[in-house]
Design an enzyme around this catalytic site. Structure first.
Site, PDB file in Angstrom:
ATOM      1  N   HIS A 152     -10.693  11.443   0.665  1.00  0.00           N
ATOM      2  CA  HIS A 152     -10.113  12.372  -0.180  1.00  0.00           C
ATOM      3  C   HIS A 152     -10.418  14.109   0.305  1.00  0.00           C
ATOM      4  O   HIS A 152     -11.579  14.534   0.036  1.00  0.00           O
ATOM      5  CB  HIS A 152     -10.481  12.335  -1.625  1.00  0.00           C
ATOM      6  CG  HIS A 152      -9.972  11.076  -2.076  1.00  0.00           C
ATOM      7  ND1 HIS A 152      -8.686  10.711  -2.462  1.00  0.00           N
ATOM      8  CD2 HIS A 152     -10.506   9.996  -2.876  1.00  0.00           C
ATOM      9  CE1 HIS A 152      -8.646   9.656  -3.095  1.00  0.00           C
ATOM     10  NE2 HIS A 152      -9.892   9.201  -3.355  1.00  0.00           N
ATOM     11  N   THR A 176      -9.172   4.326   3.171  1.00  0.00           N
ATOM     12  CA  THR A 176      -8.710   3.689   2.217  1.00  0.00           C
ATOM     13  C   THR A 176      -7.824   4.547   1.101  1.00  0.00           C
ATOM     14  O   THR A 176      -7.196   3.867   0.395  1.00  0.00           O
ATOM     15  CB  THR A 176      -9.806   2.672   1.282  1.00  0.00           C
ATOM     16  OG1 THR A 176     -10.953   3.782   1.084  1.00  0.00           O
ATOM     17  CG2 THR A 176     -10.107   1.602   2.151  1.00  0.00           C
ATOM     18  N   GLU A 177      -8.012   5.933   0.766  1.00  0.00           N
ATOM     19  CA  GLU A 177      -7.515   6.430  -0.271  1.00  0.00           C
ATOM     20  C   GLU A 177      -7.159   8.034   0.444  1.00  0.00           C
ATOM     21  O   GLU A 177      -7.471   8.953  -0.506  1.00  0.00           O
ATOM     22  CB  GLU A 177      -8.486   6.752  -1.281  1.00  0.00           C
ATOM     23  CG  GLU A 177      -9.098   5.349  -1.828  1.00  0.00           C
ATOM     24  CD  GLU A 177      -9.940   5.471  -2.813  1.00  0.00           C
ATOM     25  OE1 GLU A 177      -9.897   6.476  -3.650  1.00  0.00           O
ATOM     26  OE2 GLU A 177     -10.719   4.447  -3.324  1.00  0.00           O
ATOM     27  N   LEU A 178      -6.628   8.143   1.523  1.00  0.00           N
ATOM     28  CA  LEU A 178      -6.337   9.370   2.016  1.00  0.00           C
ATOM     29  C   LEU A 178      -5.492  10.463   1.408  1.00  0.00           C
ATOM     30  O   LEU A 178      -4.260   9.849   1.106  1.00  0.00           O
ATOM     31  CB  LEU A 178      -6.072   9.407   3.560  1.00  0.00           C
ATOM     32  CG  LEU A 178      -5.602  10.421   4.349  1.00  0.00           C
ATOM     33  CD1 LEU A 178      -6.868  11.172   4.822  1.00  0.00           C
ATOM     34  CD2 LEU A 178      -5.156  10.047   5.948  1.00  0.00           C
TER      35      LEU A 178
END
Length: 381
Positions: free
Chosen positions: A266, A296-298
């Site tokens: 993030h 995984t959560e860009l």
């Protein structure tokens, strides 16, 4: 000021001078947000041109990578969004529909209806499916505090992981088995473990128990430890990376069935303390343990950027491309997954206007170009 001691790592990482700003050779001008006087870099002449009409999943696959994004059933019911999603994504990540609080409204029943819908959607459109998370302290239902204690915590943990992982056995590419177990900035422990209910009830071995239980329930899935705050050359970032590496080393030495590290990524467009050499060293250390790596959560938070959309979009795009140009040099990285795809549906809606690859009307932005360019420039796996 954060003063947590940095845990020793297997390989020393030299202090690198190449940062987020130094990774490009284009001329830059400095744009100052007058509220906090925080400098960000604006690249007025930077080229974000992409060649060809290939989708992101096609560009990624050409290099042996997976591109995908997180979404839930209610979002994918929007036909325009679903069409955009299926065109670009080779993997569907369950954003919220497999969390404890979603599938367990009470201690005795499991509701897999939303998760099953996502699996069917992924299969229909030829996508891989990824599950998140089996164990996470912030995803727990309201009844948890009243029902779970020292005496029954292990039973609840094992029951939940077994039930969920078995239900989706053979159809899930990878699970975030344990999410965000480390929080060095809030922990008083030398290992940096977060003071979660699981740690309180079961001790540090709950992490290993979770992985062994997941492996037994679904022996074919890739089992991932997922965490945040691993991206920047800050006191918290440095200590977080060291603590995560130490945890991975311990799990591997105990022959725990763990296959990969998930790096949430993030990012913050205003944050300039990205150290390419330190990140490369960390990724190399993780890979040396025999683990794969998934981004995984860009996403890129654009809070505080200039009001001009063209200017702020360029800064966000640069953050995407510069980060990925470093991360994708490590061949152990096998997937890039964004936490959402369109600005219409983002967890950052309260403090960001345009953090993702598509705008609120599902039109591609420069961030999409940045992602495509990063895939084109990445070495082949």
């Amino acid at each position: 000021m954060f003063n947590h001691p940095i845990i020793a790592r297997r390989h020393a990482i030299k202090l690198g001078l190449a940062g987020l700003l130094g990774m490009t050779t284009v001329t830059t001008t400095e744009a100052i947000n007058r509220g906090r006087q925080t400098p960000v870099r604006y690249h007025p002449k930077r080229d974000f041109t992409v060649v060809g009409q290939a989708s992101l999943k096609e560009r990624a696959a050409a290099k042996g990578l997976i591109f995908g994004a997180a979404a839930d059933k209610h979002i994918l019911l929007n036909t325009l969004f679903a069409n955009t999603f299926t065109k670009d994504c080779g993997m569907l990540v369950a954003e919220n529909d497999l969390k404890w609080r979603t599938i367990r409204s009470n201690p005795h029943t499991f509701d897999f209806s939303k998760g099953d819908w996502l699996v069917k959607f992924a299969r229909t459109h030829g996508m891989l499916f990824r599950g998140t998370p089996l164990v996470w302290e912030l995803g727990l239902p309201k009844w948890f505090k009243k029902k779970v204690n020292h005496k029954n915590a292990e039973r609840f943990l094992v029951e939940h992981i077994t039930k969920v992982a078995k239900h989706y056995a053979g159809v899930v590419h990878s699970w975030d088995v344990v999410n965000e177990a480390i929080a060095v900035s809030r922990s008083k422990r030398s290992d940096g473990l977060s003071r979660s209910p699981w740690l309180e009830f079961l001790g540090e071995d709950y992490i290993e128990l979770a992985f062994r239980t997941a492996a037994k329930a679904d022996p074919k899935a890739m089992l991932v430890y997922n965490d945040r705050w691993l991206d920047y050359d800050t006191p918290v970032g440095n200590a977080q990376r060291a603590a995560v590496l130490k945890l991975l080393e311990r799990l591997k030495s105990n022959k725990t069935p763990i296959h990969a590290l998930g790096i949430q990524a993030h990012l913050k467009a205003r944050e300039t303390r990205f150290n390419a050499e330190k990140m490369r060293g960390f990724l190399k250390d993780v890979a040396s343990l025999g683990l794969k790596i998934l981004i995984t959560e860009l996403d890129v938070q654009d809070e505080g950027l200039p009001a001009d959309v063209m200017e702020s979009d360029r800064i966000v795009a640069a953050a995407y491309e510069d980060y990925l140009s470093v991360v994708l040099d490590e061949k152990a990285v096998i997937a890039v997954l964004t936490w959402g795809l369109s600005d219409r549906y983002t967890w950052l809606s309260r403090n960001s206007r345009r953090p993702l690859l598509y705008d609120s009307y599902f039109q591609r932005k420069l961030a999409w170009n940045a992602m495509a360019r990063a895939f084109e420039q990445a070495p082949k796996r």
